[in-house]
Design a protein around this motif. Structure first.
Motif, PDB file in Angstrom:
ATOM      1  N   PHE A  66      42.422  43.957  23.913  1.00  0.00           N
ATOM      2  CA  PHE A  66      42.781  44.952  25.066  1.00  0.00           C
ATOM      3  C   PHE A  66      43.287  46.166  24.383  1.00  0.00           C
ATOM      4  O   PHE A  66      42.763  47.428  24.924  1.00  0.00           O
ATOM      5  CB  PHE A  66      43.907  44.383  26.058  1.00  0.00           C
ATOM      6  CG  PHE A  66      44.238  45.398  27.305  1.00  0.00           C
ATOM      7  CD1 PHE A  66      43.195  45.511  28.023  1.00  0.00           C
ATOM      8  CD2 PHE A  66      45.307  45.791  27.548  1.00  0.00           C
ATOM      9  CE1 PHE A  66      43.247  46.438  29.248  1.00  0.00           C
ATOM     10  CE2 PHE A  66      45.455  46.329  28.348  1.00  0.00           C
ATOM     11  CZ  PHE A  66      44.527  46.964  29.318  1.00  0.00           C
ATOM     12  N   TYR A  67      44.205  46.304  23.558  1.00  0.00           N
ATOM     13  CA  TYR A  67      44.530  47.683  22.927  1.00  0.00           C
ATOM     14  C   TYR A  67      43.520  48.325  22.362  1.00  0.00           C
ATOM     15  O   TYR A  67      43.366  49.592  22.455  1.00  0.00           O
ATOM     16  CB  TYR A  67      45.639  47.359  21.805  1.00  0.00           C
ATOM     17  CG  TYR A  67      46.261  48.520  21.029  1.00  0.00           C
ATOM     18  CD1 TYR A  67      47.515  49.302  21.833  1.00  0.00           C
ATOM     19  CD2 TYR A  67      45.744  49.118  19.972  1.00  0.00           C
ATOM     20  CE1 TYR A  67      47.663  50.401  21.239  1.00  0.00           C
ATOM     21  CE2 TYR A  67      46.163  50.135  19.395  1.00  0.00           C
ATOM     22  CZ  TYR A  67      47.169  50.585  20.163  1.00  0.00           C
ATOM     23  OH  TYR A  67      47.594  51.833  19.346  1.00  0.00           O
ATOM     24  N   GLN A  68      42.558  47.900  21.619  1.00  0.00           N
ATOM     25  CA  GLN A  68      41.449  48.195  21.103  1.00  0.00           C
ATOM     26  C   GLN A  68      40.503  48.905  21.966  1.00  0.00           C
ATOM     27  O   GLN A  68      40.069  50.138  21.691  1.00  0.00           O
ATOM     28  CB  GLN A  68      40.546  47.290  20.095  1.00  0.00           C
ATOM     29  CG  GLN A  68      39.673  48.133  19.052  1.00  0.00           C
ATOM     30  CD  GLN A  68      40.213  49.172  18.327  1.00  0.00           C
ATOM     31  OE1 GLN A  68      41.252  48.954  17.779  1.00  0.00           O
ATOM     32  NE2 GLN A  68      39.487  50.191  18.021  1.00  0.00           N
ATOM     33  N   VAL A  69      40.068  48.324  23.019  1.00  0.00           N
ATOM     34  CA  VAL A  69      39.369  48.892  23.898  1.00  0.00           C
ATOM     35  C   VAL A  69      40.040  50.038  25.212  1.00  0.00           C
ATOM     36  O   VAL A  69      39.364  51.111  25.176  1.00  0.00           O
ATOM     37  CB  VAL A  69      38.908  47.940  25.036  1.00  0.00           C
ATOM     38  CG1 VAL A  69      38.062  46.957  24.560  1.00  0.00           C
ATOM     39  CG2 VAL A  69      39.923  47.342  25.911  1.00  0.00           C
ATOM     40  N   GLN A  70      41.162  50.180  24.852  1.00  0.00           N
ATOM     41  CA  GLN A  70      41.725  51.330  25.406  1.00  0.00           C
ATOM     42  C   GLN A  70      41.895  52.587  24.677  1.00  0.00           C
ATOM     43  O   GLN A  70      41.722  53.684  24.834  1.00  0.00           O
ATOM     44  CB  GLN A  70      43.424  50.881  25.706  1.00  0.00           C
ATOM     45  CG  GLN A  70      43.808  49.979  26.858  1.00  0.00           C
ATOM     46  CD  GLN A  70      45.421  49.969  26.848  1.00  0.00           C
ATOM     47  OE1 GLN A  70      46.134  49.539  26.037  1.00  0.00           O
ATOM     48  NE2 GLN A  70      45.848  50.131  28.053  1.00  0.00           N
ATOM     49  N   VAL A  71      41.901  51.983  23.173  1.00  0.00           N
ATOM     50  CA  VAL A  71      41.714  53.101  22.333  1.00  0.00           C
ATOM     51  C   VAL A  71      40.427  53.721  22.219  1.00  0.00           C
ATOM     52  O   VAL A  71      40.082  55.097  22.085  1.00  0.00           O
ATOM     53  CB  VAL A  71      42.137  52.439  20.596  1.00  0.00           C
ATOM     54  CG1 VAL A  71      41.736  53.758  19.652  1.00  0.00           C
ATOM     55  CG2 VAL A  71      43.586  52.296  20.359  1.00  0.00           C
ATOM     56  N   LEU A  84      34.049  49.812  28.627  1.00  0.00           N
ATOM     57  CA  LEU A  84      34.800  49.046  27.721  1.00  0.00           C
ATOM     58  C   LEU A  84      35.854  48.053  28.115  1.00  0.00           C
ATOM     59  O   LEU A  84      36.049  47.010  27.626  1.00  0.00           O
ATOM     60  CB  LEU A  84      35.791  50.150  26.942  1.00  0.00           C
ATOM     61  CG  LEU A  84      35.073  50.770  25.745  1.00  0.00           C
ATOM     62  CD1 LEU A  84      34.979  50.039  24.655  1.00  0.00           C
ATOM     63  CD2 LEU A  84      33.936  51.787  26.000  1.00  0.00           C
ATOM     64  N   LEU A  85      36.219  48.056  29.444  1.00  0.00           N
ATOM     65  CA  LEU A  85      36.945  47.032  30.102  1.00  0.00           C
ATOM     66  C   LEU A  85      35.881  45.740  30.234  1.00  0.00           C
ATOM     67  O   LEU A  85      36.441  44.814  30.344  1.00  0.00           O
ATOM     68  CB  LEU A  85      37.361  47.387  31.499  1.00  0.00           C
ATOM     69  CG  LEU A  85      38.741  48.621  31.327  1.00  0.00           C
ATOM     70  CD1 LEU A  85      39.098  48.766  32.796  1.00  0.00           C
ATOM     71  CD2 LEU A  85      39.617  47.918  30.606  1.00  0.00           C
ATOM     72  N   MET A  86      34.779  46.040  30.544  1.00  0.00           N
ATOM     73  CA  MET A  86      33.817  44.943  30.771  1.00  0.00           C
ATOM     74  C   MET A  86      33.593  44.209  29.176  1.00  0.00           C
ATOM     75  O   MET A  86      33.598  42.926  29.337  1.00  0.00           O
ATOM     76  CB  MET A  86      32.418  45.445  31.069  1.00  0.00           C
ATOM     77  CG  MET A  86      32.522  45.452  32.717  1.00  0.00           C
ATOM     78  SD  MET A  86      33.079  44.126  33.574  1.00  0.00           S
ATOM     79  CE  MET A  86      31.442  43.015  33.175  1.00  0.00           C
ATOM     80  N   VAL A  87      33.656  44.921  28.287  1.00  0.00           N
ATOM     81  CA  VAL A  87      33.758  44.394  26.916  1.00  0.00           C
ATOM     82  C   VAL A  87      34.736  43.488  26.670  1.00  0.00           C
ATOM     83  O   VAL A  87      34.461  42.369  26.349  1.00  0.00           O
ATOM     84  CB  VAL A  87      33.541  45.422  25.784  1.00  0.00           C
ATOM     85  CG1 VAL A  87      33.824  44.827  24.579  1.00  0.00           C
ATOM     86  CG2 VAL A  87      32.257  46.212  26.007  1.00  0.00           C
ATOM     87  N   ALA A  88      35.840  43.846  27.039  1.00  0.00           N
ATOM     88  CA  ALA A  88      36.883  42.986  26.766  1.00  0.00           C
ATOM     89  C   ALA A  88      37.007  41.884  27.779  1.00  0.00           C
ATOM     90  O   ALA A  88      37.312  40.578  27.517  1.00  0.00           O
ATOM     91  CB  ALA A  88      38.352  43.756  27.076  1.00  0.00           C
ATOM     92  N   TYR A 129      28.919  48.584  22.251  1.00  0.00           N
ATOM     93  CA  TYR A 129      30.294  48.232  21.877  1.00  0.00           C
ATOM     94  C   TYR A 129      30.720  46.745  21.789  1.00  0.00           C
ATOM     95  O   TYR A 129      31.715  46.405  21.439  1.00  0.00           O
ATOM     96  CB  TYR A 129      31.302  49.184  22.692  1.00  0.00           C
ATOM     97  CG  TYR A 129      31.499  50.677  22.342  1.00  0.00           C
ATOM     98  CD1 TYR A 129      32.253  50.888  21.164  1.00  0.00           C
ATOM     99  CD2 TYR A 129      30.882  51.630  23.162  1.00  0.00           C
ATOM    100  CE1 TYR A 129      32.456  52.365  21.103  1.00  0.00           C
ATOM    101  CE2 TYR A 129      31.009  52.822  22.704  1.00  0.00           C
ATOM    102  CZ  TYR A 129      31.769  53.231  21.648  1.00  0.00           C
ATOM    103  OH  TYR A 129      31.794  54.462  21.120  1.00  0.00           O
ATOM    104  N   PHE A 130      29.744  46.051  22.495  1.00  0.00           N
ATOM    105  CA  PHE A 130      30.174  44.655  22.264  1.00  0.00           C
ATOM    106  C   PHE A 130      30.465  43.961  20.965  1.00  0.00           C
ATOM    107  O   PHE A 130      31.359  43.080  20.691  1.00  0.00           O
ATOM    108  CB  PHE A 130      29.022  43.699  23.060  1.00  0.00           C
ATOM    109  CG  PHE A 130      29.381  42.565  23.576  1.00  0.00           C
ATOM    110  CD1 PHE A 130      30.292  42.160  24.473  1.00  0.00           C
ATOM    111  CD2 PHE A 130      29.129  41.377  22.820  1.00  0.00           C
ATOM    112  CE1 PHE A 130      30.880  40.976  24.932  1.00  0.00           C
ATOM    113  CE2 PHE A 130      29.220  40.091  23.551  1.00  0.00           C
ATOM    114  CZ  PHE A 130      30.430  39.947  24.371  1.00  0.00           C
TER     115      PHE A 130
END
Length: 323
Positions: A250-255, A266-270, A69-70
């Protein structure tokens, strides 16, 4: 005669201190020992090694999902929105901060009071509250009129159509940034020697040109470190606009992790993208500060690239290499 012969007697033999110490062994210089420094270094190295080992071996980090996802398309689009909010908010914020700082330093009490009140209010209210306020402005004013103050209006616009979610986010970030930028710019301005302004006034230079051409360029050396720090803070503050359902990073990784449940990956991606952007801003800060230091330093410090070339080539940097 005795006055002429006394210097020759003194020069004929060694000084008394050297003669007295000739028969003694030479002193040995022992470097100071710092045992606790080595203990702290070893403890820090062990903690860093344990953290790195955990990153590499703990399956909870889910590095395959992170790698997948990066560079994912939706993440890259959200990253672009984050950059747009950051640089647009910074440009508008510091432009407003310069105006507010000039008003605060003005001799007009009305301008001083307006600037002080603006900074006080927008620094006191949390950013998330400001964003929600601007997004719901239509509840207070359903229409906005443009015309004569306290008189007839010539143009009327519905507030809902005027301020979108993106507009509310940009407006909130810009006004919030203006309050902090005003104090940063004001601190830089008052750090400049006032005697230069007195000399410029004696030469008949207008006050506006004094501010633009003399005062502000010299104040940049004091402004830049705090301004760069505020820019990094603004980059991270863009994550707050998720409350307006704007597709920033941040909103996109939450989605995404709301769909697949891979929260940590996903939090690590952000996180990694924020770290990369902060590092790039730090490099930009270094070169901008180096540019504005040309009038204060005779020899500029070497750039990291020059230091790397010197280390690889085994060349010792001198004063001419950093010009």
């Amino acid at each position: 005669m005795s006055l002429l012969s006394s210097p020759s007697r003194e020069s004929a033999g060694p000084p008394q201190d050297e003669a007295a110490g000739a028969g003694q062994p030479a002193l040995t210089v022992v470097p100071a020992r710092h045992p606790w420094r080595w203990v702290a270094t070893a403890a820090a190295a062990v903690l860093a090694a344990q953290f790195a080992h955990g990153l590499a071996t703990n399956p909870g980090w889910d590095w395959p999902t992170f790698a997948g996802y990066f560079f994912e398309k939706s993440v890259m689009q959200a990253l672009l929105v984050t950059l747009q909010l950051t640089f647009a908010g910074a440009a508008l914020g510091f432009l407003g901060g310069i105006v507010l700082a000039a008003m605060r330093l003005s001799k007009n009490p009305v301008l001083q009071a307006f600037s002080w009140t603006f900074v006080w209010v927008f620094r006191s209210v949390p950013l998330i509250v400001q964003l929600l306020f601007w997004a719901n402005l239509g509840y207070l004013y359903d229409r906005l009129q443009f015309g004569v103050p306290f008189g007839p209006g010539f143009v009327e616009v519905e507030t809902v159509h005027l301020i979108s979610s993106m507009g509310a986010a940009l407006l909130g970030l810009a006004l919030h940034e203006s309050a902090y930028a005003a104090e940063i710019v004001r601190a830089g301005i008052i750090s400049v020697d006032q005697g230069q302004l007195e000399a410029a006034a004696a030469l008949g230079i207008p006050r506006g040109r004094q501010f633009r051409r003399l005062l502000l360029p010299q104040a940049m050396r004091a402004i830049l470190p705090s301004a760069a720090n505020e820019l990094v803070n603004l980059l991270k503050s863009t994550s707050v606009v998720y409350v307006l359902a704007i597709g920033e990073l941040f909103y996109q990784v939450q989605v995404v992790y709301g769909r697949n449940g891979r929260v940590v990956a996903l939090l690590m991606v952000a996180t990694v993208w924020y770290v990369i952007l902060t590092a790039l801003l730090s490099v930009l800060q270094y070169y901008v500060e180096r540019h504005f230091a040309r009038g204060a330093l005779r020899v500029l410090p070497p750039t990291p690239l020059q230091r790397l070339r010197a280390a690889v080539g085994g060349v010792r940097l001198d004063s001419g290499a950093s010009r």
